[in-house]
Design an enzyme around this catalytic site. Structure first.
Site, short mmCIF file in Angstrom:
data_model
loop_
_atom_site.label_atom_id
_atom_site.label_comp_id
_atom_site.label_asym_id
_atom_site.label_seq_id
_atom_site.Cartn_x
_atom_site.Cartn_y
_atom_site.Cartn_z
N ASN A 62 0.82 -1.21 0.00
CA ASN A 62 0.00 0.00 0.00
C ASN A 62 0.85 1.26 0.00
O ASN A 62 1.91 1.32 0.60
CB ASN A 62 -1.01 0.01 1.15
CG ASN A 62 -0.42 -0.23 2.53
OD1 ASN A 62 0.50 -1.01 2.69
ND2 ASN A 62 -0.93 0.46 3.52
N TYR A 68 -5.57 11.75 1.79
CA TYR A 68 -5.83 10.34 2.08
C TYR A 68 -6.47 9.53 0.95
O TYR A 68 -6.04 8.41 0.67
CB TYR A 68 -6.68 10.18 3.35
CG TYR A 68 -5.97 10.52 4.64
CD1 TYR A 68 -4.67 11.04 4.66
CD2 TYR A 68 -6.60 10.32 5.86
CE1 TYR A 68 -4.02 11.35 5.85
CE2 TYR A 68 -5.96 10.63 7.07
CZ TYR A 68 -4.67 11.15 7.04
OH TYR A 68 -4.04 11.45 8.22
N GLU A 75 -3.32 -4.47 -2.84
CA GLU A 75 -3.92 -5.36 -3.86
C GLU A 75 -4.02 -4.65 -5.20
O GLU A 75 -3.76 -5.23 -6.26
CB GLU A 75 -5.32 -5.80 -3.42
CG GLU A 75 -5.34 -6.72 -2.21
CD GLU A 75 -5.38 -5.98 -0.87
OE1 GLU A 75 -4.92 -4.81 -0.80
OE2 GLU A 75 -5.87 -6.58 0.09
N CYS A 112 -10.46 -4.90 0.89
CA CYS A 112 -11.53 -3.92 1.05
C CYS A 112 -12.49 -4.00 -0.15
O CYS A 112 -12.21 -4.69 -1.15
CB CYS A 112 -10.94 -2.51 1.16
SG CYS A 112 -10.48 -1.77 -0.42
#
Ligand code: THU
Length: 164
Positions: A62, A68, A75, A112
């Site tokens: 990541n 943000y 992934e 997620c």
């Protein structure tokens, strides 16, 4: 009215020691990849390593941003790298692990919602399931036969009037 049911099965192993050699290798690589994350904001570092059908390995970690929402999960870093480096090449398995400041890392995490969407389209476009091997630094390992199983009733390109 009739009701429909959605079920899926996945494998649960007590530890990496129960995996076969190839899966254990991939999970160890994912664990080794977590420091490649740029995660000064969440301090939660995720490492992902894929074995492609052609045998090549592709990694992701990541990458966060002070703005943000500009950050991207391990992934999707991996899927973008795989697509850009080996276009059209199916992914056989992805191992995903993590570690974080103040977290025990003793259980699997799963992708997620946005990553589930991206994974299921990757399966569709390569016409091949993406098997997931999920684990923390220690503890149980989950193996999910196809990432799209995590996204029932998914929205897909089939709804758009586009020929891929
Ligand atoms: N993250 C991932 O990279 N993969 C996941 O499966 C869950 C979350 C990242 C996003 C963010 O950089 C940090 O972990 C905390 O959410």
């Amino acid at each position: 009215m009739k009701s429909s049911e959605y079920k899926f099965s996945y494998e649960v192993y007590d530890s990496i020691d129960e995996l076969d050699e190839q899966d254990a290798f991939l999970l160890n690589k994912a664990r080794e990849t977590t420091p490649n994350a740029w995660a000064p904001y969440s301090r939660f570092r995720v490492g992902a390593v894929a074995r492609l059908k052609n045998g090549e390995l592709v990694i992701g970690a990541n990458q966060e941003n002070a703005s943000y929402p500009a950050g991207i999960c391990a992934e999707r870093v991996l899927l973008s790298t795989a697509g850009a480096t080996y276009p059209g090449q199916p992914i056989q398995s992805i191992a995903i692990s993590y570690e974080g400041d103040g977290v025990s890392g003793d259980h699997p995490i799963s992708p997620c919602g946005i990553c589930r969407q991206t994974l299921q389209e990757f399966e569709q476009r390569t016409k091949h399931p993406v098997r997931l091997i999920l684990a923390g630094k220690t503890g149980q390992v989950y193996i999910i036969p196809a990432a799209s199983m995590l996204l029932p009733l998914a929205f897909s390109g089939d709804e758009l009037d586009v020929q891929l």
